[in-house]
Design an enzyme around this catalytic site. Sequence first.
Site, PDB file in Angstrom:
ATOM      1  N   TYR A 206      57.263  42.831  34.694  1.00 56.85           N
ATOM      2  CA  TYR A 206      56.021  43.562  34.421  1.00 56.85           C
ATOM      3  C   TYR A 206      54.779  42.919  35.024  1.00 56.85           C
ATOM      4  O   TYR A 206      54.584  41.704  34.940  1.00 56.85           O
ATOM      5  CB  TYR A 206      55.809  43.680  32.903  1.00 56.85           C
ATOM      6  N   HIS A 235      37.996  35.826  38.990  1.00 59.65           N
ATOM      7  CA  HIS A 235      38.463  37.014  38.270  1.00 59.65           C
ATOM      8  C   HIS A 235      37.270  37.968  38.152  1.00 59.65           C
ATOM      9  O   HIS A 235      36.684  38.117  37.083  1.00 59.65           O
ATOM     10  CB  HIS A 235      38.974  36.564  36.893  1.00 59.65           C
ATOM     11  N   SER A 257      39.159  40.422  29.366  1.00 55.08           N
ATOM     12  CA  SER A 257      39.845  41.711  29.250  1.00 55.08           C
ATOM     13  C   SER A 257      39.226  42.558  28.134  1.00 55.08           C
ATOM     14  O   SER A 257      38.645  42.027  27.182  1.00 55.08           O
ATOM     15  CB  SER A 257      41.335  41.512  29.005  1.00 55.08           C
ATOM     16  N   CYS A 259      36.658  44.459  28.315  1.00 60.99           N
ATOM     17  CA  CYS A 259      35.185  44.454  28.307  1.00 60.99           C
ATOM     18  C   CYS A 259      34.623  45.405  29.358  1.00 60.99           C
ATOM     19  O   CYS A 259      33.464  45.277  29.754  1.00 60.99           O
ATOM     20  CB  CYS A 259      34.665  43.047  28.521  1.00 60.99           C
ATOM     21  N   ASP A 282      39.133  43.627  40.314  1.00 61.17           N
ATOM     22  CA  ASP A 282      39.736  42.554  39.504  1.00 61.17           C
ATOM     23  C   ASP A 282      39.552  41.146  40.070  1.00 61.17           C
ATOM     24  O   ASP A 282      39.373  40.215  39.296  1.00 61.17           O
ATOM     25  CB  ASP A 282      41.236  42.842  39.334  1.00 61.17           C
ATOM     26  N   ARG A 373      49.892  51.119  32.314  1.00 60.54           N
ATOM     27  CA  ARG A 373      49.145  50.917  33.570  1.00 60.54           C
ATOM     28  C   ARG A 373      49.335  52.041  34.565  1.00 60.54           C
ATOM     29  O   ARG A 373      50.384  52.704  34.578  1.00 60.54           O
ATOM     30  CB  ARG A 373      49.643  49.628  34.236  1.00 60.54           C
ATOM     31  N   ARG A 404      31.810  40.297  25.221  1.00 58.40           N
ATOM     32  CA  ARG A 404      31.776  41.332  24.188  1.00 58.40           C
ATOM     33  C   ARG A 404      31.278  40.659  22.920  1.00 58.40           C
ATOM     34  O   ARG A 404      32.019  39.916  22.268  1.00 58.40           O
ATOM     35  CB  ARG A 404      33.186  41.896  23.988  1.00 58.40           C
ATOM     36  N   GLU A 499      25.805  54.642  31.754  1.00 57.55           N
ATOM     37  CA  GLU A 499      24.418  54.220  31.471  1.00 57.55           C
ATOM     38  C   GLU A 499      24.191  52.757  31.878  1.00 57.55           C
ATOM     39  O   GLU A 499      23.042  52.300  31.967  1.00 57.55           O
ATOM     40  CB  GLU A 499      24.063  54.424  29.991  1.00 57.55           C
TER      41      GLU A 499
HETATM   42  O1  O2Y Z   1      49.831  42.073  33.938  1.00 55.65           O
HETATM   43  C1  O2Y Z   1      49.587  42.800  33.009  1.00 55.65           C
HETATM   44  O2  O2Y Z   1      50.443  43.343  32.312  1.00 55.65           O
HETATM   45  C2  O2Y Z   1      48.238  43.080  32.639  1.00 55.65           C
HETATM   46  S1  O2Y Z   1      47.122  41.806  33.060  1.00 55.65           S
HETATM   47  C3  O2Y Z   1      45.987  42.466  34.172  1.00 55.65           C
HETATM   48  C4  O2Y Z   1      46.343  43.478  35.034  1.00 55.65           C
HETATM   49  C5  O2Y Z   1      45.424  43.945  35.929  1.00 55.65           C
HETATM   50  C6  O2Y Z   1      44.181  43.377  35.960  1.00 55.65           C
HETATM   51  N1  O2Y Z   1      43.838  42.389  35.108  1.00 55.65           N
HETATM   52  C7  O2Y Z   1      44.690  41.951  34.204  1.00 55.65           C
HETATM   53  C8  O2Y Z   1      44.194  40.863  33.290  1.00 55.65           C
HETATM   54  O3  O2Y Z   1      44.841  40.435  32.346  1.00 55.65           O
HETATM   55  O4  O2Y Z   1      43.097  40.376  33.552  1.00 55.65           O
HETATM   56 MN    MN Z   2      42.224  41.001  35.418  1.00 49.17          MN
END
Ligand code: O2Y
Ligand code: MN
Length: 583
Positions: A206, A235, A257, A259, A282, A373, A404, A499
């Site tokens: 995954y 990131h 994440s 946010c 990302d 996803r 957040r 906004e």
């Molecule tokens: O890998 C995953 O299952 C989700 S983690 C992720 C995926 C895409 C972008 N960012 C993230 C993250 O955890 O920052």
């Molecule tokens: Mn990410």
Amino acid sequence: MKELEVSLSKKIDEFKQLCKPESVVICDGSKGEYDGFIRELVGNGIAKPLKRKGCYYFRSDPKDVARVESCTFICSKKEEDAGPTNNWSEPMAMKTRLMALFEGCMKGRTMYVIPYLMGPESSPMSKVGIEITDSLYVCVNMYIMTRMGKAAMDRIDRGEKPVIGLHSVGMPLSEGIKDVAWPCNDEKVIAHFPETREIFSFGSGYGGNALLGKKCFALRIASSMAKDEGWLAEHMLIIGVTNPEGKKKYFAAAFPSACGKTNLALLKSQMPGWKVECVGDDIAWMKFGDDGRLYAINPENGFFGVAPGTSYDTNPYAMETIKEDALFTNVALNGDDVWWEGMSKDVPDNLINWKGERHDKFSKEKASHPNARFTAKASNCPNIDPNMEAAEGVPIEGIIFGGRRASLAPLVMEAKDWTMGTIYGASLCSEKTAAAEGKAGEMRQDPFAMIPFCGYNMADYVAHWLSMEKTGRKMPKVFTVNWFRKNKADEFIWPGFSENMRVLSWMFDSIDGKVEKLETPFGSLPVAINTKGLNIDEKSLKEVLTIDQKDYKSESKRLIDYFTMTYGDSLPDEVLTRLSKNN
Ligand code: O2Y
Ligand code: MN
């Protein structure tokens, strides 16, 4: 495809001896090859064609649904080089464990060799990788997320050394064992060797665990490369903002994440004359150019976005991006289309949930997994930036750190200088939502939104950020934002989503010295922002635009305690000295 370069073909042979696959396929990254892989996945019942053109549906094993931080390791020679926030393993000990796990792990399966490029084809900032995997799901996702095939092979032929990653789902098809739709293993290990630039991933198919170009290479290994080579692997999303006069500035933004990162990257402006275009959602690789400006590229070529919560109201550009040629994983099925929580107000009848069961729309259960996803090519996105492929990258004028926080942090505040900006990044934290693990409201410190992704000691990472400031460089302005401030009635004060353009426009004008600011020891606050047409009362606006200096002093003290407890004396003195002045 040409013959493989000698040391690379030796490495592949070595992995072949170890993993014992039935066959080996060297991927060329062509559309024809992708279509063939998809046909095979459909033929095996692993992928289901959807009514959206070129779209396919996948369902993972319920035990393999997200990144596994507890099984993710940084294997540097010295433990202190991994730092207190990473799981560490001594490299030889980890290699011994890995050799045992990978021994014969691809029996009865095909080993795919995926050459891929992270970054635009013509950019000197781009880097090559090789992922060796036994998952066809990984192959089709890597086709979307990276520049796969020829662009990478050409560079390898020219002598560029790839970052090599070995990945296995960890379910060999030994005699008598029948395959399943989503093979995986209860034992999972995601191991990074920053000193030798290697990645080994076992047991999961995954997302970030398996698509090795993303978090493993572009953040964990690349952050270590960036420290050695004097650049930044972050990131962060990258956006271009254009004002009504047609002037354009690029921003990079880090958010923990949940946010709103993808929503900001794909923001559709409702503010007359203002426009946002997306370079990346990302990850950003950033390097100072000879002209002293900071340039960024997006190493990725697609989006691996969270589906739940995405709708034409919250993120119309994302919805347009996934109309065609997208892959969906762990969302709900609505006949031959997909559905997830938040896509529409009403829950459709007769849904099949992400586990493949009939969904009871009156139950509290969710039809799609919260980490479901979509995978889609960036080029499908209606607001993709015309400079996404620029070899030199895009010049970054503003860096945004967003958390957040229900209280304390204002909508936007600007750092006086780079040191203060670095402190904004190092102090990033987020209050957990009810949906996340842990108690709602509980805070998680997530410096630079990099806690799960930093390939070395976070204290050294802060020092690396401070070291970026040099004479002759035009340092970007740094901002902190918070879309999630709440009032006494526990309601969000700021409407967020599109906004947030109003806040981007304030930052844009502030960089040009066109706004009036209120100076505080913690940063500069807006005296006003554009609220034309916005339904917000004066009191709420004041609340969200100002800070309580007394509370901020206590926050500085809390941060000093957190930094000292976590990093001891390894954090640069400058950070604690600066925070002490403010408490
Ligand atoms: O890998 C995953 O299952 C989700 S983690 C992720 C995926 C895409 C972008 N960012 C993230 C993250 O955890 O920052
Ligand atoms: Mn990410």
